[in-house]
Design a protein around this motif. Structure first.
Motif, short mmCIF file in Angstrom:
data_model
loop_
_atom_site.label_atom_id
_atom_site.label_comp_id
_atom_site.label_asym_id
_atom_site.label_seq_id
_atom_site.Cartn_x
_atom_site.Cartn_y
_atom_site.Cartn_z
N ASP A 150 31.21 59.09 -34.39
CA ASP A 150 31.56 58.12 -33.29
C ASP A 150 32.04 59.03 -31.86
O ASP A 150 31.77 58.63 -30.84
CB ASP A 150 32.88 57.60 -33.62
CG ASP A 150 32.73 56.61 -34.76
OD1 ASP A 150 31.57 55.88 -34.79
OD2 ASP A 150 33.67 56.27 -35.47
N ALA A 151 32.31 60.36 -32.11
CA ALA A 151 32.63 61.23 -31.03
C ALA A 151 31.29 61.92 -30.68
O ALA A 151 31.34 62.05 -29.15
CB ALA A 151 33.49 62.47 -31.57
N VAL A 152 30.35 62.40 -31.27
CA VAL A 152 29.25 63.02 -30.97
C VAL A 152 28.01 62.16 -30.43
O VAL A 152 27.50 62.65 -29.33
CB VAL A 152 28.56 63.88 -32.19
CG1 VAL A 152 27.39 64.31 -31.94
CG2 VAL A 152 29.63 64.91 -32.52
N LEU A 153 27.85 60.93 -30.94
CA LEU A 153 26.70 60.13 -30.29
C LEU A 153 26.80 59.91 -29.05
O LEU A 153 25.76 59.81 -28.02
CB LEU A 153 26.46 59.07 -31.10
CG LEU A 153 25.45 59.26 -32.22
CD1 LEU A 153 25.82 60.23 -33.28
CD2 LEU A 153 25.11 57.90 -32.89
N PRO A 154 27.98 59.68 -28.40
CA PRO A 154 28.24 59.27 -26.90
C PRO A 154 27.81 60.44 -26.08
O PRO A 154 27.57 60.21 -24.89
CB PRO A 154 29.32 58.89 -26.75
CG PRO A 154 29.94 58.30 -28.03
CD PRO A 154 29.34 59.15 -28.99
N ARG A 155 27.64 61.66 -26.62
CA ARG A 155 27.30 62.97 -26.10
C ARG A 155 25.81 63.10 -26.32
O ARG A 155 25.42 64.03 -25.22
CB ARG A 155 28.14 64.15 -26.38
CG ARG A 155 29.60 64.14 -26.29
CD ARG A 155 30.59 65.33 -27.06
NE ARG A 155 29.80 66.43 -26.35
CZ ARG A 155 30.71 66.90 -25.34
NH1 ARG A 155 31.67 66.32 -24.79
NH2 ARG A 155 30.21 68.14 -24.88
N TRP A 156 25.24 62.45 -27.14
CA TRP A 156 23.76 62.98 -27.51
C TRP A 156 22.98 61.83 -26.39
O TRP A 156 21.84 62.33 -26.17
CB TRP A 156 23.35 62.29 -28.63
CG TRP A 156 23.54 63.40 -29.71
CD1 TRP A 156 24.20 64.56 -29.46
CD2 TRP A 156 23.22 63.64 -31.12
NE1 TRP A 156 24.21 65.33 -30.67
CE2 TRP A 156 23.71 64.84 -31.58
CE3 TRP A 156 22.64 62.53 -31.99
CZ2 TRP A 156 23.43 65.00 -33.14
CZ3 TRP A 156 22.38 62.88 -33.19
CH2 TRP A 156 22.74 64.34 -33.60
N PHE A 157 23.66 60.78 -26.00
CA PHE A 157 22.75 59.62 -25.16
C PHE A 157 23.67 59.15 -24.08
O PHE A 157 24.94 59.07 -24.11
CB PHE A 157 22.45 58.70 -26.01
CG PHE A 157 21.34 59.11 -27.15
CD1 PHE A 157 19.90 59.26 -26.97
CD2 PHE A 157 22.09 59.13 -28.42
CE1 PHE A 157 19.36 59.56 -28.14
CE2 PHE A 157 21.12 59.17 -29.63
CZ PHE A 157 19.97 59.94 -29.26
N THR A 158 22.97 58.77 -22.72
CA THR A 158 23.71 58.02 -21.98
C THR A 158 24.20 56.82 -22.02
O THR A 158 23.59 56.14 -23.09
CB THR A 158 22.97 58.03 -20.62
OG1 THR A 158 21.95 57.09 -20.84
CG2 THR A 158 22.28 59.50 -20.10
N ALA A 159 25.19 56.20 -21.63
CA ALA A 159 25.78 54.97 -21.78
C ALA A 159 24.92 53.89 -21.68
O ALA A 159 24.54 52.82 -22.63
CB ALA A 159 27.05 54.67 -20.99
N GLY A 160 23.92 53.92 -20.68
CA GLY A 160 23.00 53.12 -20.49
C GLY A 160 21.93 52.85 -21.68
O GLY A 160 21.50 51.71 -22.26
N PHE A 161 21.43 54.15 -22.17
CA PHE A 161 20.35 54.30 -23.21
C PHE A 161 21.02 53.53 -24.34
O PHE A 161 20.38 52.74 -25.26
CB PHE A 161 19.96 55.64 -23.49
CG PHE A 161 19.05 55.60 -24.45
CD1 PHE A 161 17.51 55.46 -24.10
CD2 PHE A 161 19.49 56.06 -25.79
CE1 PHE A 161 16.80 55.44 -24.98
CE2 PHE A 161 18.43 56.16 -26.83
CZ PHE A 161 17.16 55.92 -26.29
N MET A 162 22.28 53.85 -24.87
CA MET A 162 23.03 53.34 -25.95
C MET A 162 23.11 51.91 -26.13
O MET A 162 22.88 51.38 -26.79
CB MET A 162 24.36 54.29 -26.24
CG MET A 162 24.44 55.70 -26.53
SD MET A 162 26.13 56.30 -26.62
CE MET A 162 26.37 55.63 -28.33
#
Length: 262
Positions: A150-162
């Protein structure tokens, strides 16, 4: 399933070789918290020109996860051991994040084994003890990996892509959640203790450094710094966060092919 006995562990690997037995080899190395599946967007296209070797870094996927901490020396030795086991004398290499850090040391220490090297979304010095030691401790806790996802994935991708790719993200999250906690933690410690800045300056192979404009884990500034260490290297910046090979898959693949075929 294909496993290789390397440095006292079993490494899982896959080979895609539609290009045939005479094609050059290309090694792909995953990021922390991922496995061979992270390269799915590239594999079919790359395998039309290369014999593509993917492997799960120790502590990840189907590879063994012995008790750590691990070291950069071990990660490098695993790649060389895998190449030796498969009879591969020389190859191209592309590693992302942790795989890129491994690639710096491989290119510096084993120049005879690598033709062209791609260092993607990485740096010669990634983070600090203040980041990696608490993360390693969290990974070793029961339930630590889902919480870290939950902490790492928002750093892996931009909010728009997610927001646009929920099904794709669910698969990536699942791989992360099921990465062995000990394996993840031990690789955190390998990254924490690695400083490849001086080694990077000795690399003679043709190198492409790829960064993501929105990468918070290994920033574009760090990518430019890495490229500056390596004489004659090329630098490309993509409109992506950390896993740029997924967020900008088509552009990434074309960039990779253009460099490898230069």
């Amino acid at each position: 399933m294909p496993f290789a006995a390397v440095n006292g562990i079993q490494l899982f690997y896959r080979v895609d070789a539609a290009a045939g037995s005479d094609a050059p080899w290309l090694v792909l190395s995953n990021s922390l918290g991922a496995d061979v599946s992270m390269w799915t967007p590239q594999v079919e296209t790359l395998a039309a020109k290369y014999r593509v070797l993917r492997y799960d870094t120790r502590g990840h996927g189907r590879s063994d996860a012995p008790k750590g901490p691990y070291t950069l020396d071990q990660l490098v030795g695993d790649v060389i051991g895998l190449l030796d086991t498969l009879g591969i004398k020389r190859a191209h290499y592309c590693g992302l994040s942790m795989g890129g850090l491994t690639g710096i040391a491989l290119a510096a220490r084993h120049p005879e084994r690598f033709e062209r090297v791609v260092l993607s979304n990485t740096a010669a010095l990634i983070g600090s003890d203040a980041i990696w030691t608490p993360r390693a401790a969290k990974a070793r806790e029961e339930g630590g990996m889902p919480a870290l996802a939950d902490a790492v994935l928002p750093r892996w991708f931009t909010a728009g892509f997610m927001a646009a790719q929920p099904l794709l993200l669910s698969g990536i999250r699942d791989v992360f959640r099921h990465t062995p906690g000990e394996g993840y933690a031990s690789n955190c410690e390998a990254i924490r203790d690695a400083d490849a800045r001086e080694e990077a300056k000795t690399i003679k192979a043709p190198v492409l450094v790829i960064s993501g404009t929105h990468d918070l884990s290994t920033t574009a500034a760090q990518g430019r710094e890495l490229a500056g260490y390596i004489a004659g290297s090329r630098y490309v910046e993509l409109d992506a966060a950390h896993l740029s090979n997924i967020e900008q898959a088509d552009v990434y693949t074309k960039t990779l092919l253009g460099f490898l075929g230069a």
